[in-house]
Write a protein that holds these residues in place. Structure first.
Motif, mmCIF file in Angstrom:
data_model
loop_
_atom_site.group_PDB
_atom_site.id
_atom_site.type_symbol
_atom_site.label_atom_id
_atom_site.label_comp_id
_atom_site.label_asym_id
_atom_site.label_seq_id
_atom_site.Cartn_x
_atom_site.Cartn_y
_atom_site.Cartn_z
ATOM 1 N N PHE A 153 -53.951 -59.204 13.519
ATOM 2 C CA PHE A 153 -52.699 -58.677 12.980
ATOM 3 C C PHE A 153 -51.694 -59.807 12.769
ATOM 4 O O PHE A 153 -51.024 -59.877 11.738
ATOM 5 C CB PHE A 153 -52.085 -57.633 13.923
ATOM 6 C CG PHE A 153 -52.856 -56.353 14.054
ATOM 7 C CD1 PHE A 153 -53.377 -55.691 12.948
ATOM 8 C CD2 PHE A 153 -53.041 -55.774 15.301
ATOM 9 C CE1 PHE A 153 -54.067 -54.498 13.072
ATOM 10 C CE2 PHE A 153 -53.724 -54.579 15.442
ATOM 11 C CZ PHE A 153 -54.241 -53.938 14.338
ATOM 12 N N GLN A 154 -51.579 -60.689 13.752
ATOM 13 C CA GLN A 154 -50.627 -61.800 13.661
ATOM 14 C C GLN A 154 -50.995 -62.751 12.517
ATOM 15 O O GLN A 154 -50.114 -63.185 11.763
ATOM 16 C CB GLN A 154 -50.585 -62.565 14.989
ATOM 17 C CG GLN A 154 -49.984 -61.770 16.119
ATOM 18 C CD GLN A 154 -50.213 -62.413 17.472
ATOM 19 O OE1 GLN A 154 -51.324 -62.782 17.822
ATOM 20 N NE2 GLN A 154 -49.135 -62.571 18.231
ATOM 21 N N SER A 172 -49.675 -52.314 7.267
ATOM 22 C CA SER A 172 -48.259 -52.673 7.317
ATOM 23 C C SER A 172 -48.050 -54.166 7.579
ATOM 24 O O SER A 172 -46.983 -54.701 7.281
ATOM 25 C CB SER A 172 -47.529 -51.840 8.374
ATOM 26 O OG SER A 172 -47.866 -52.267 9.679
ATOM 27 N N GLN A 173 -49.060 -54.849 8.104
ATOM 28 C CA GLN A 173 -48.975 -56.291 8.344
ATOM 29 C C GLN A 173 -49.362 -57.109 7.106
ATOM 30 O O GLN A 173 -49.236 -58.328 7.095
ATOM 31 C CB GLN A 173 -49.870 -56.695 9.523
ATOM 32 C CG GLN A 173 -49.520 -56.007 10.818
ATOM 33 C CD GLN A 173 -48.049 -56.098 11.158
ATOM 34 O OE1 GLN A 173 -47.518 -57.182 11.353
ATOM 35 N NE2 GLN A 173 -47.377 -54.960 11.216
ATOM 36 N N ARG A 187 -46.803 -63.669 4.682
ATOM 37 C CA ARG A 187 -45.472 -64.274 4.578
ATOM 38 C C ARG A 187 -45.499 -65.711 4.061
ATOM 39 O O ARG A 187 -44.437 -66.286 3.832
ATOM 40 C CB ARG A 187 -44.791 -64.246 5.939
ATOM 41 C CG ARG A 187 -44.472 -62.839 6.393
ATOM 42 C CD ARG A 187 -43.834 -62.825 7.752
ATOM 43 N NE ARG A 187 -43.489 -61.464 8.138
ATOM 44 C CZ ARG A 187 -43.106 -61.129 9.346
ATOM 45 N NH1 ARG A 187 -42.994 -62.039 10.301
ATOM 46 N NH2 ARG A 187 -42.811 -59.873 9.619
ATOM 47 N N LYS A 222 -54.001 -66.124 18.611
ATOM 48 C CA LYS A 222 -53.377 -65.156 17.701
ATOM 49 C C LYS A 222 -54.412 -64.105 17.300
ATOM 50 O O LYS A 222 -55.535 -64.433 16.938
ATOM 51 C CB LYS A 222 -52.860 -65.860 16.453
ATOM 52 C CG LYS A 222 -51.733 -66.827 16.732
ATOM 53 C CD LYS A 222 -51.313 -67.540 15.464
ATOM 54 C CE LYS A 222 -50.275 -68.592 15.760
ATOM 55 N NZ LYS A 222 -50.030 -69.437 14.601
ATOM 56 N N THR A 273 -52.811 -62.045 9.862
ATOM 57 C CA THR A 273 -52.616 -61.332 8.596
ATOM 58 C C THR A 273 -51.144 -61.355 8.197
ATOM 59 O O THR A 273 -50.802 -61.610 7.036
ATOM 60 C CB THR A 273 -53.136 -59.884 8.709
ATOM 61 O OG1 THR A 273 -54.530 -59.929 9.006
ATOM 62 C CG2 THR A 273 -52.903 -59.110 7.427
ATOM 63 N N ARG A 274 -50.265 -61.116 9.146
ATOM 64 C CA ARG A 274 -48.826 -61.154 8.879
ATOM 65 C C ARG A 274 -48.400 -62.556 8.442
ATOM 66 O O ARG A 274 -47.605 -62.721 7.508
ATOM 67 C CB ARG A 274 -48.057 -60.707 10.134
ATOM 68 C CG ARG A 274 -46.574 -60.564 9.935
ATOM 69 C CD ARG A 274 -45.869 -59.910 11.119
ATOM 70 N NE ARG A 274 -46.219 -60.484 12.398
ATOM 71 C CZ ARG A 274 -46.886 -59.835 13.370
ATOM 72 N NH1 ARG A 274 -47.278 -58.602 13.192
ATOM 73 N NH2 ARG A 274 -47.148 -60.429 14.514
ATOM 74 N N GLN A 275 -48.959 -63.573 9.100
ATOM 75 C CA GLN A 275 -48.630 -64.954 8.747
ATOM 76 C C GLN A 275 -49.089 -65.280 7.325
ATOM 77 O O GLN A 275 -48.357 -65.911 6.557
ATOM 78 C CB GLN A 275 -49.298 -65.907 9.754
ATOM 79 C CG GLN A 275 -48.802 -67.318 9.680
ATOM 80 C CD GLN A 275 -49.322 -68.161 10.851
ATOM 81 O OE1 GLN A 275 -49.748 -67.643 11.877
ATOM 82 N NE2 GLN A 275 -49.302 -69.460 10.657
ATOM 83 N N TRP A 279 -51.347 -49.902 11.013
ATOM 84 C CA TRP A 279 -50.671 -51.122 11.437
ATOM 85 C C TRP A 279 -51.186 -52.315 10.636
ATOM 86 O O TRP A 279 -50.402 -53.159 10.203
ATOM 87 C CB TRP A 279 -50.846 -51.341 12.942
ATOM 88 C CG TRP A 279 -50.079 -52.512 13.453
ATOM 89 C CD1 TRP A 279 -50.603 -53.672 13.946
ATOM 90 C CD2 TRP A 279 -48.655 -52.673 13.503
ATOM 91 N NE1 TRP A 279 -49.592 -54.536 14.299
ATOM 92 C CE2 TRP A 279 -48.387 -53.943 14.043
ATOM 93 C CE3 TRP A 279 -47.582 -51.867 13.150
ATOM 94 C CZ2 TRP A 279 -47.093 -54.431 14.241
ATOM 95 C CZ3 TRP A 279 -46.304 -52.347 13.343
ATOM 96 C CH2 TRP A 279 -46.068 -53.617 13.878
ATOM 97 N N ALA A 280 -52.498 -52.381 10.425
ATOM 98 C CA ALA A 280 -53.075 -53.487 9.644
ATOM 99 C C ALA A 280 -52.496 -53.516 8.234
ATOM 100 O O ALA A 280 -52.121 -54.579 7.725
ATOM 101 C CB ALA A 280 -54.597 -53.360 9.593
#
Length: 122
Positions: A63-64, A97-98, A71, A60, A66-68, A94-95
Motif C-alpha cells: 500500500f505504501q 484508494s492508494q 504521487r 514498506k 503504491t501510494r508513493q 484501500w488498494a
C-alpha cells in the motif's frame, strides 16, 4: 498500448517464481523485486508497463509503495495491480484508494490475470 514489460514485487520467492512463470509463458517480459525499495529503483531503470504488487512485505508494504508511485511525477503513469493473499473487500478498496488500478487475490488464476492485464491495455 499493449503491456509487454511487467515488474513483479513480492517478498516470497515462491510467489515471485509462480507469477513470473505464468507471465513468461504468456509472452510477457518479467523482472522481479523482493521489496518496495528495490522495486522503486527498478522502475526508474527499466520502466515497466505494469507493476504486480504484493501487500505484505518487510519494510514498506505494498500500500505504501503504491501510494508513493501514485504521487511520483516520474512513476505515476505506471499502473499498479495489487496481487495479494488478502482477499477482503476493504483491502481491495484501500488498494484502489492508494492508487492501484486493479486487485487480484492469490492464488492467481492465470487466465484471470492475463484478462485483467489485457483490460488495462484498452
Amino acid at each position: 498500448m499493449r503491456i509487454k514489460k511487467i515488474l513483479v514485487v513480492d517478498d516470497s520467492p515462491t510467489d515471485r517464481y509462480l507469477l513470473a512463470d505464468i507471465l513468461i509463458k504468456k509472452g510477457f517480459e518479467v523482472d522481479t523485486a523482493d521489496d518496495g525499495d528495490v522495486a522503486l529503483n527498478k522502475m526508474r531503470l527499466s520502466e515497466p508497463q505494469l507493476i504486480l504488487m504484493d501487500i505484505v512485505m518487510p519494510g514498506k508494504n505494498g500500500f505504501q509503495i503504491t501510494r508513493q508511485i501514485a504521487r511520483d511525477p516520474d512513476l505515476k503513469h505506471i499502473p499498479v495491480m495489487i496481487c495479494s493473499i488478502k482477499g477482503q473487500e476493504t483491502d481491495r478498496i484501500w488498494a484502489l484508494s492508494q492508487g492501484a488500478c486493479d486487485y487480484i487475490v492469490k492464488p492467481v488464476n492465470a487466465d484471470e490475470l492475463v484478462a485483467k492485464i489485457a483490460a488495462l491495455a484498452q
